[in-house]
Design a protein around this motif. Sequence first.
Motif, PDB file in Angstrom:
ATOM      1  N   TYR A 121       0.832  -1.201   0.000  1.00 37.94           N
ATOM      2  CA  TYR A 121       0.000   0.000   0.000  1.00 37.94           C
ATOM      3  C   TYR A 121       0.867   1.253   0.000  1.00 37.94           C
ATOM      4  O   TYR A 121       0.628   2.202  -0.749  1.00 37.94           O
ATOM      5  CB  TYR A 121      -0.900   0.035   1.238  1.00 37.94           C
ATOM      6  CG  TYR A 121      -2.267  -0.560   1.042  1.00 37.94           C
ATOM      7  CD1 TYR A 121      -3.275   0.155   0.427  1.00 37.94           C
ATOM      8  CD2 TYR A 121      -2.555  -1.844   1.495  1.00 37.94           C
ATOM      9  CE1 TYR A 121      -4.537  -0.384   0.259  1.00 37.94           C
ATOM     10  CE2 TYR A 121      -3.810  -2.394   1.329  1.00 37.94           C
ATOM     11  CZ  TYR A 121      -4.806  -1.661   0.718  1.00 37.94           C
ATOM     12  OH  TYR A 121      -6.049  -2.187   0.553  1.00 37.94           O
TER      13      TYR A 121
ATOM     14  N   PHE B 253       0.992   4.372  -2.994  1.00 40.13           N
ATOM     15  CA  PHE B 253       0.768   5.798  -2.790  1.00 40.13           C
ATOM     16  C   PHE B 253       2.034   6.611  -3.017  1.00 40.13           C
ATOM     17  O   PHE B 253       1.975   7.743  -3.511  1.00 40.13           O
ATOM     18  CB  PHE B 253       0.168   6.042  -1.406  1.00 40.13           C
ATOM     19  CG  PHE B 253      -1.297   5.750  -1.354  1.00 40.13           C
ATOM     20  CD1 PHE B 253      -2.233   6.701  -1.753  1.00 40.13           C
ATOM     21  CD2 PHE B 253      -1.767   4.511  -0.946  1.00 40.13           C
ATOM     22  CE1 PHE B 253      -3.583   6.424  -1.745  1.00 40.13           C
ATOM     23  CE2 PHE B 253      -3.123   4.221  -0.930  1.00 40.13           C
ATOM     24  CZ  PHE B 253      -4.041   5.186  -1.332  1.00 40.13           C
TER      25      PHE B 253
ATOM     26  N   GLY C 246      -7.097   2.653   1.949  1.00 38.07           N
ATOM     27  CA  GLY C 246      -6.129   3.713   1.681  1.00 38.07           C
ATOM     28  C   GLY C 246      -6.653   5.116   1.904  1.00 38.07           C
ATOM     29  O   GLY C 246      -6.000   6.087   1.507  1.00 38.07           O
TER      30      GLY C 246
ATOM     31  N   PRO D 277      -1.735   0.024   5.127  1.00 36.54           N
ATOM     32  CA  PRO D 277      -1.111   1.340   4.930  1.00 36.54           C
ATOM     33  C   PRO D 277      -0.430   1.803   6.209  1.00 36.54           C
ATOM     34  O   PRO D 277      -0.924   1.553   7.325  1.00 36.54           O
ATOM     35  CB  PRO D 277      -2.297   2.241   4.578  1.00 36.54           C
ATOM     36  CG  PRO D 277      -3.324   1.318   4.022  1.00 36.54           C
ATOM     37  CD  PRO D 277      -3.164   0.033   4.774  1.00 36.54           C
TER      38      PRO D 277
END
Length: 540
Positions: free
Chosen positions: A357, A361, A381, A536
């Motif tokens: 994750y 990003f 997310g 995340p």
Amino acid sequence: MAFTVVDYIMTRLREQHVDTLFGVPAATCAELFDKASSHGVDPVVTASDLEAGYAADGYARAKGLAAVAVGYGVGTLSMINAIAGAHVERSPVIVLNGGPTVENLNNLKNFDVLFSHSTGRPDTDLNAYELITESAVRVDRAADVPAAVDRAITTAIKRKRPVYVEISKSVWNQGCPMPTGRLSPTNPPAGTEKELATKIVGLIRAANKPLILVGTEIQRYGLADKVADLISKLGVRWSSTLLAKSTLAEKGKGWVGVYHPPHSTPVAKEAVEQADLLVMLGCVFPNGYARLVTGNNGRIVSAYDGKVKIKGGPKQNAEIGALVTELVAAAATAPPGSAPAGVIPAPPPPATGALTYRQVFQRVGAALDDSWIVVPDTFLGDFAAADLPVKGRDAFICGAVWASIGHSVAAAVGISFGSGRRPLVICGDGGFQMTAQALSTMARYGRDPVVVLIDNGIYAYEQFLIDPAYFSNAGAQPKPYVVLNHWDFTKLANSLGVRSATSVDTARAFDDALAAAKTSNAPALIVAKVNPHDLPIELS
């Protein structure tokens, strides 16, 4: 040829710069689709009624007003979720519904004969939409259409919420008076704004650690320039809610980052929660903000929904545009304070290793420029999306308050028509399965969104809310009801007309896929495969 009810509606929509009609045609509303093009309104037929609602919502957020029409009952009731989200999040959509005729209603009342898509009750759609729109009205006579349509459009623009207009299907092509004059949908000042602004600025000047929290009404009412000027003249720190992310460019003095509890960055969390005066402008709060809002009345000034509340005092009427204008004027009477330098995002590391994750990003953040508008879904997310370094204003659209999974993919259809930026969707595989058919609409109409689908095989956000310990135990099994049926996403995309569809599991491959998608003017799907136990960093 006679000027008709449909002509009137299309003329009024074009005056408000609406150039797209979303929907699924049916016998009750086909006349709208027949005549749209002759008025410079492009009909966009979506793959489902729910998608039509989401697409209209996305278009409205990007452009200011949207229109959608689907079949009575079966279409409108399918679309309710999308319009409810538009209502909660201040998105002005006009729902145009072709309703039963007077004869249909009489036959139902006197003989129990159901008209098409009737539940056996005469006002099902009307009653349902009264709950999720700012206004809902039924019109049975052509002569009554102008006033009803004018009120509806004016209400949608003034209140920044959806409206519902149900017109008897028998009158679409009947003669109708032409519009007289142009609509001027503005909210008048309440007369309290100057006095309130003087008091608020005085409180800000007297505070040691004041902060302005920017909310979505600032974007919806076109007040970004004035609020940026206000922040500059006051010299204060500022943040935004996730729903309002990128309403102002996220840089410069005083910027502390997006405040999105309970997992905000330490800088944003401390700045907002330790402010001795918190001025909330146009904010709409989901439950995550409850602790902040309910526990700090003595240090909060809030302005939203035409009201101002100062430090736990009574609500007072105030039009937000006039209030912001007066705040700027009051702030100009003294030199600005000394705000600290704004937060600058750390540069992402090189692309190495298997996808996580965090890397998804980071790689998206590294690729962002002012050509993209990021459209994250409601998924694991969420909190990582809050910190994406988007460029400039109006570079981010999400459903942070209503939080309906699947919104992003379908909303991107409308955003691609309403925004000058290219949509970059980031969603989970569970949300994608809700509105995957929207890829077909993108391909059919030559739209160019890029959809990043994080594939971990589960409803990961639900698993996190139910049992977060799963993510720290590599041997743990997820709850059986959060496990998804696995789709071959790339083949599905190909079957829907999206030729650029690829699956990646490394950071470098993800970079390559995103770069390739950017060079194309066609829709693309990037399936980012991550371990189902990955979390995340914001939630770790």
